[in-house]
Design an enzyme around this catalytic site. Structure first.
Site, mmCIF file in Angstrom:
data_model
loop_
_atom_site.group_PDB
_atom_site.id
_atom_site.type_symbol
_atom_site.label_atom_id
_atom_site.label_comp_id
_atom_site.label_asym_id
_atom_site.label_seq_id
_atom_site.Cartn_x
_atom_site.Cartn_y
_atom_site.Cartn_z
ATOM 1 N N SER A 1 0.832 -1.198 0.000
ATOM 2 C CA SER A 1 0.000 0.000 0.000
ATOM 3 C C SER A 1 0.863 1.243 0.000
ATOM 4 C CB SER A 1 -0.869 0.009 1.243
ATOM 5 O OG SER A 1 -0.038 0.164 2.385
ATOM 6 N N LYS A 2 0.272 2.314 -0.459
ATOM 7 C CA LYS A 2 1.085 3.513 -0.619
ATOM 8 C C LYS A 2 1.420 4.202 0.688
ATOM 9 C CE LYS A 2 -2.894 6.194 -2.172
ATOM 10 N NZ LYS A 2 -3.420 6.791 -3.410
#
Length: 503
Positions: free
Chosen positions: A258-259
RNA sequence: GACCCCAUCGUCUAGCCCGGCCUAGGACAAAGCCCUUUCAAGGCUUGAACGCGGGUUCGAAUCCCGCUGGGGUCGCCA
């Protein structure tokens, strides 16, 4: 399926243009590509832009550009066409509607008039009771005529797939063998939304069939919705493709990449100076191996050796450090001229240099000042140690500074307008909402983004850096600040010996 | 919580399907040494794993079951 002549292999990558070009997209594209080439088949690109509120043309452009950058060329796609176009789902609305009609006529789908509020309440109650969470089937029992009348009267509705209520759905996953689901545990999936656009499930199945996709190679997150797809194929009377669910790329804590925890945009990797062939090689070692003691291989070598038998299912942690080491090996193998070419393509293009000139022209007296003034435009990560003191404004503790940096990073990410004016507006609003003096916040952002106290104008600088690098650096700065010792609340007691905090 | 998937060094993995060659191999990272005006690179060395419990078998990292742990999904997002 035993006697029919095998269809020619055809696979696809089907990104949704709702954000940055994602490493996960490149990862899945790589395996599709390798398998297609190994099998002498075709690899196609389809844009799944059925989410009308989140899809943007800019994102689509960015995805195509990024996929070109990594070097995985498709044989059919929205930009180059092909025999089964259009390759953009938003242009295929009529096809989906027509197929939904067929399902309705066959009793395999039905209209649902339930409101979002009711669905919410149903789910809430199911969750409270620890039951299976899904649509309760209220509208499934309605007479078709009633649905027609209400629809004709203009009442909004969706169309749902009528899942079998008993028995089990078994399908074969290439990597896992038979996977079994209880039909009763499966939701009556929405196929057509109120806005008339299809959901992923419908569009994906219809297109995969119409486009002749033989192998659906996608991420594991889709495994649990595959039974719905299987039911759809069966309802249409279509031959099932082979399903291959690749393991998910992971953060260091093993959660799905995930970012918030990793740079996830392909643009970051490009801007941070990774070589596309190194990235591809690295992705090729995620869940796949070419041989026991070998981890460096070209795309061509991967294709040649490719087999799903060599996929391992544990979710691989994406490790920037190892990627960097691999990138180093690739870089060292290039000859001098090639390195120059890579540098030019990366940051030393006329175009990029030209963009920096307005930022520095008033600030330099001699040409030689250009480099010191702009060095942070030419690096990926920067070192915050020299500005450690400044990163902790008077009266602030490390945690609030770190949180501020992180929070702004997220605001930045959600912010569409990445222009100097747009960013300034965002920053001013952010300062006001979060209890920062604008001056104080601006300096913090400057330090976070550049590790320098003096730079060209802040927001122009951020624009020059780009969204990905800015975000990455703010996150790095936040991590750095978190490790800083908190300032003594009171002036230190005179008895306290000076502790030299050497790092 | 329900359902599904997974399980070898800190991390990526080989080995597992077709049990013995595994006192478990390679790589990244870590530590140490060598080389070296510096920093890298390079060379050498070290530490580091078959989650646990039951089976099956002469023999299990490899097969079976259970447990535990991790992950995914449960959206008119994909």
């Amino acid at each position: 399926m035993s006697d029919a002549a095998p269809r020619p292999v055809k696979v696809r990558i089907a990104p949704s243009p709702t954000g940055d070009p994602h490493v996960g997209t490149a990862y899945i594209a790589l395996f599709n590509f390798a398998f297609a080439k190994k099998s002498g088949g075709k690899f196609i690109l389809r844009i799944e832009d059925t989410d009308r509120t989140r899809s943007t043309p800019e994102s689509e452009v960015a995805i195509l550009r990024a996929l070109h950058w990594v070097g995985l060329q498709w044989d059919e796609g929205p930009d180059i066409g092909g025999p089964n176009g259009p390759y953009r789902q938003s242009e295929r609305a009529a096809i989906y509607r027509e197929h939904v009609e067929k399902l309705m006529a066959a009793g395999a789908a039905y209209r649902c008039f339930c409101t979002a509020e009711r669905l919410e309440a149903v789910r809430h109650e199911q969750r409270r009771q620890g039951l299976f969470v899904g649509y309760d089937g209220l509208c499934r029992g309605r007479p078709v005529a009633e649905g027609e009348t209400r629809a004709a009267a203009g009442e909004p509705f969706v169309i749902r797939l009528a899942m079998p209520r008993t028995g089990e759905i078994i399908f074969k996953d290439r990597l896992r063998g038979d996977v079994k689901f209880e039909s009763a545990q499966m939701d009556d999936q929405i196929l057509l939304k109120t806005d008339g656009f299809p959901t992923y499930h419908l569009a994906n199945v219809v297109d995969d069939h119409l486009m002749g996709i033989t192998h659906v190679i996608r991420a594991e997150e889709w495994l649990s919705s595959t039974p719905k797809h299987v039911v759809l194929y069966q309802a249409f009377g279509w031959e099932l493709p082979e399903f291959v669910h690749m393991p998910l790329l992971r953060n260091a804590d093993k959660s799905k990449i995930s970012k918030r925890k990793n740079p996830v945009s392909l643009d970051y990797y490009r801007d941070a100076g990774f070589l596309p062939e190194a990235l591809l090689n690295y992705l090729g070692t995620m869940g796949w191996s070419i041989a026991g003691d070998r981890e460096q291989f070209t795309l061509l070598e991967m294709i040649e050796a490719f087999s799903f038998d060599r996929v391992s299912l544990g979710g691989p942690v994406f490790d920037l450090v190892k990627l960097s080491a691999m990138n180093a090996d690739y870089l060292r193998a290039l000859d001098d001229d090639e390195v120059v070419r890579r540098l030019r393509a990366w940051r030393f293009s006329d175009e990029h240099l030209r963009a920096l000139i307005p930022l520095v022209r008033e600030r330099i007296q001699r040409l030689d000042e250009f480099v010191p003034l702009t060095e942070f435009f030419f690096s990926g990560d920067v070192d915050y140690a020299p500005v450690a003191k400044d990163l902790l404004p008077k009266g602030r503790v490390p945690k609030e500074v770190a949180d501020g940096l992180l929070l702004f990073g997220e605001a930045l990410d959600a912010h569409r307008d990445f222009s100097a004016a747009g960013l300034e507006a965002l920053a001013r609003e952010f300062a006001e909402k979060n209890g920062w003096q604008t001056k104080e916040l601006f300096m913090l952002l400057r330090l976070g983004a550049t590790a320098r106290k003096a730079t060209p104008p802040l927001f122009e600088t951020l624009v020059g850096l780009g969204r990905e690098l800015t975000r990455r650096r703010l996150r790095l700065a936040a991590e750095f600040v978190k490790k800083l010792p908190a300032p003594a609340a009171q002036p230190a007691a005179p008895t306290k010996p000076a502790a030299p905090p050497k790092a």
